[in-house]
Design a protein around this motif. Structure first.
Motif, PDB file in Angstrom:
ATOM      1  N   GLU A  47       0.819  -1.205   0.000  1.00 57.84           N
ATOM      2  CA  GLU A  47       0.000   0.000   0.000  1.00 57.84           C
ATOM      3  C   GLU A  47       0.861   1.267   0.000  1.00 57.84           C
ATOM      4  N   VAL A  48       0.523   2.182  -0.885  1.00 58.84           N
ATOM      5  CA  VAL A  48       1.156   3.509  -0.905  1.00 58.84           C
ATOM      6  C   VAL A  48       0.051   4.541  -0.737  1.00 58.84           C
ATOM      7  N   VAL A  49       0.187   5.383   0.265  1.00 63.65           N
ATOM      8  CA  VAL A  49      -0.813   6.404   0.568  1.00 63.65           C
ATOM      9  C   VAL A  49      -0.196   7.787   0.393  1.00 63.65           C
ATOM     10  N   GLU A  50      -0.947   8.672  -0.254  1.00 61.69           N
ATOM     11  CA  GLU A  50      -0.582  10.094  -0.255  1.00 61.69           C
ATOM     12  C   GLU A  50      -1.631  10.846   0.552  1.00 61.69           C
ATOM     13  N   LEU A  51      -1.183  11.583   1.560  1.00 65.53           N
ATOM     14  CA  LEU A  51      -2.069  12.479   2.282  1.00 65.53           C
ATOM     15  C   LEU A  51      -1.886  13.871   1.706  1.00 65.53           C
ATOM     16  N   PHE A  52      -3.007  14.538   1.416  1.00 69.90           N
ATOM     17  CA  PHE A  52      -2.947  15.802   0.698  1.00 69.90           C
ATOM     18  C   PHE A  52      -4.074  16.726   1.149  1.00 69.90           C
ATOM     19  N   TRP A  53      -3.995  17.962   0.680  1.00 67.19           N
ATOM     20  CA  TRP A  53      -5.079  18.932   0.847  1.00 67.19           C
ATOM     21  C   TRP A  53      -5.215  19.709  -0.462  1.00 67.19           C
ATOM     22  N   TYR A  54      -6.449  19.897  -0.924  1.00 64.74           N
ATOM     23  CA  TYR A  54      -6.657  20.609  -2.179  1.00 64.74           C
ATOM     24  C   TYR A  54      -6.104  22.036  -2.137  1.00 64.74           C
ATOM     25  N   GLY A  55      -6.040  22.648  -0.957  1.00 67.34           N
ATOM     26  CA  GLY A  55      -5.538  24.013  -0.858  1.00 67.34           C
ATOM     27  C   GLY A  55      -4.034  24.128  -0.752  1.00 67.34           C
ATOM     28  N   CYS A  56      -3.330  23.008  -0.687  1.00 69.86           N
ATOM     29  CA  CYS A  56      -1.869  23.016  -0.521  1.00 69.86           C
ATOM     30  C   CYS A  56      -1.172  23.239  -1.868  1.00 69.86           C
ATOM     31  N   PRO A  57      -0.377  24.300  -2.011  1.00 70.88           N
ATOM     32  CA  PRO A  57       0.282  24.555  -3.293  1.00 70.88           C
ATOM     33  C   PRO A  57       1.279  23.481  -3.690  1.00 70.88           C
ATOM     34  N   HIS A  58       1.939  22.879  -2.713  1.00 71.10           N
ATOM     35  CA  HIS A  58       2.920  21.847  -3.056  1.00 71.10           C
ATOM     36  C   HIS A  58       2.250  20.530  -3.426  1.00 71.10           C
ATOM     37  N   CYS A  59       1.075  20.266  -2.867  1.00 70.23           N
ATOM     38  CA  CYS A  59       0.298  19.111  -3.328  1.00 70.23           C
ATOM     39  C   CYS A  59      -0.089  19.317  -4.787  1.00 70.23           C
ATOM     40  N   TYR A  60      -0.500  20.533  -5.114  1.00 64.90           N
ATOM     41  CA  TYR A  60      -0.890  20.872  -6.480  1.00 64.90           C
ATOM     42  C   TYR A  60       0.287  20.722  -7.440  1.00 64.90           C
ATOM     43  N   GLN A  61       1.458  21.187  -7.029  1.00 65.53           N
ATOM     44  CA  GLN A  61       2.644  21.099  -7.875  1.00 65.53           C
ATOM     45  C   GLN A  61       3.169  19.666  -7.992  1.00 65.53           C
ATOM     46  N   PHE A  62       2.846  18.856  -7.006  1.00 66.75           N
ATOM     47  CA  PHE A  62       3.287  17.462  -7.010  1.00 66.75           C
ATOM     48  C   PHE A  62       2.492  16.615  -8.000  1.00 66.75           C
ATOM     49  N   GLU A  63       1.259  17.020  -8.282  1.00 68.34           N
ATOM     50  CA  GLU A  63       0.353  16.226  -9.117  1.00 68.34           C
ATOM     51  C   GLU A  63       0.938  15.834 -10.477  1.00 68.34           C
ATOM     52  N   PRO A  64       1.529  16.772 -11.252  1.00 66.45           N
ATOM     53  CA  PRO A  64       2.042  16.392 -12.575  1.00 66.45           C
ATOM     54  C   PRO A  64       3.189  15.396 -12.515  1.00 66.45           C
ATOM     55  N   VAL A  65       3.886  15.341 -11.374  1.00 66.66           N
ATOM     56  CA  VAL A  65       4.966  14.367 -11.191  1.00 66.66           C
ATOM     57  C   VAL A  65       4.398  13.044 -10.691  1.00 66.66           C
ATOM     58  N   LEU A  66       3.449  13.134  -9.781  1.00 60.36           N
ATOM     59  CA  LEU A  66       2.890  11.948  -9.143  1.00 60.36           C
ATOM     60  C   LEU A  66       2.014  11.121 -10.080  1.00 60.36           C
ATOM     61  N   ASN A  67       1.172  11.770 -10.863  1.00 57.40           N
ATOM     62  CA  ASN A  67       0.179  11.035 -11.653  1.00 57.40           C
ATOM     63  C   ASN A  67       0.777  10.051 -12.658  1.00 57.40           C
ATOM     64  N   PRO A  68       1.818  10.426 -13.423  1.00 60.22           N
ATOM     65  CA  PRO A  68       2.410   9.441 -14.342  1.00 60.22           C
ATOM     66  C   PRO A  68       3.013   8.250 -13.600  1.00 60.22           C
ATOM     67  N   TRP A  69       3.542   8.510 -12.412  1.00 59.52           N
ATOM     68  CA  TRP A  69       4.109   7.437 -11.592  1.00 59.52           C
ATOM     69  C   TRP A  69       3.015   6.468 -11.157  1.00 59.52           C
ATOM     70  N   ILE A  70       1.867   7.001 -10.764  1.00 59.75           N
ATOM     71  CA  ILE A  70       0.739   6.160 -10.344  1.00 59.75           C
ATOM     72  C   ILE A  70       0.308   5.244 -11.484  1.00 59.75           C
ATOM     73  N   GLU A  71       0.267   5.798 -12.682  1.00 56.20           N
ATOM     74  CA  GLU A  71      -0.225   5.047 -13.839  1.00 56.20           C
ATOM     75  C   GLU A  71       0.631   3.831 -14.175  1.00 56.20           C
ATOM     76  N   GLN A  72       1.920   3.879 -13.812  1.00 53.20           N
ATOM     77  CA  GLN A  72       2.791   2.757 -14.167  1.00 53.20           C
ATOM     78  C   GLN A  72       3.062   1.807 -12.993  1.00 53.20           C
ATOM     79  N   LEU A  73       2.340   1.971 -11.886  1.00 52.07           N
ATOM     80  CA  LEU A  73       2.553   1.094 -10.745  1.00 52.07           C
ATOM     81  C   LEU A  73       2.153  -0.345 -11.082  1.00 52.07           C
ATOM     82  N   PRO A  74       2.920  -1.327 -10.608  1.00 51.16           N
ATOM     83  CA  PRO A  74       2.577  -2.728 -10.868  1.00 51.16           C
ATOM     84  C   PRO A  74       1.338  -3.152 -10.083  1.00 51.16           C
ATOM     85  N   GLU A  75       0.793  -4.316 -10.431  1.00 52.55           N
ATOM     86  CA  GLU A  75      -0.468  -4.765  -9.863  1.00 52.55           C
ATOM     87  C   GLU A  75      -0.383  -5.060  -8.367  1.00 52.55           C
TER      88      GLU A  75
END
Length: 209
Positions: A47-75
């Motif tokens: 299990e990998v968990v990300e804790l975030f807040w929609y109002g956090c600027p660094h969470c927002y900036q992390f999204e473009p880096v995080l999302n492609p990584w999520i897409e390639q995670l193994p089963e």
């Protein structure tokens, strides 16, 4: 006090450290090993968990880096987002996320919600503002308000708060691997290196199984 702690986390989150190999990642440096591991939602998977807040600027900036990584995670890896709920608008946004997740539309509108807050200045700080915005994203406003106020979503909100306490988080974004290891962008040395730490810990857990 929460704001001061969060500010410190966000300041460090903007720093990019020197390159390092995975072999150099150490407990107490790039990540923390929790003294009391937290049970995972789906035993048998990592299990990998990300804790975030929609109002956090660094969470927002992390999204473009995080999302492609999520897409390639193994089963064998189970990725989850959990809203950090420290009171006030944090709780309002967290309940919105959980309502959307319960409706099965969170992934469809996740980026749009982030953009509304950070690009359009829509703070989405009441259920009515949320419903109006979400209607423009194709989400039934009445269904959303019903889900937002539901007993089930409120129960999941309480569970999210308890998990954040168990993980001992003080700011966001924070990642937890298999309920055992906690790290943030600042401790890892930048967004990309945070994902390298995640990969390292995933492999560590896979080897231990």
């Amino acid at each position: 006090m929460r704001k001061l702690v969060l500010s410190a986390v966000l300041v460090t989150a903007s720093l990019f450290g020197l390159p390092a190999t995975a072999a150099e990642f150490q407990a107490g440096k790039e990540y923390v090993e929790l003294k009391n591991p937290v049970p995972v939602a789906e035993p048998g998977k990592i299990e990998v968990v990300e804790l975030f807040w929609y109002g956090c600027p660094h969470c927002y900036q992390f999204e473009p880096v995080l999302n492609p990584w999520i897409e390639q995670l193994p089963e064998d890896v189970d990725f989850k987002r959990i809203p950090a709920m420290f009171g006030g608008v944090w709780n309002v946004h967290g309940q919105m996320f959980l309502a959307l997740e319960s409706m099965g539309v969170e992934q469809k509108v996740h980026d749009a919600v982030f953009n509304a807050y950070h690009r359009e200045g829509n703070k989405l700080d009441t259920p009515e503002k949320m419903a109006e915005f979400l209607a423009g994203q194709g989400v039934d406003s009445d269904a959303f308000l019903k889900a937002y106020k539901s007993f089930g979503v409120k129960g999941r909100a309480e569970q999210a708060k308890k998990l954040a306490m168990a993980y001992q988080i003080t700011g966001v974004p924070v990642m937890i691997v298999n309920g055992k290891y906690r790290f943030d962008i600042g401790s890892a040395g930048g967004p990309q290196r945070a994902l390298e730490v995640a990969d390292f810990l995933i492999e560590k857990e896979r080897a231990a199984q």
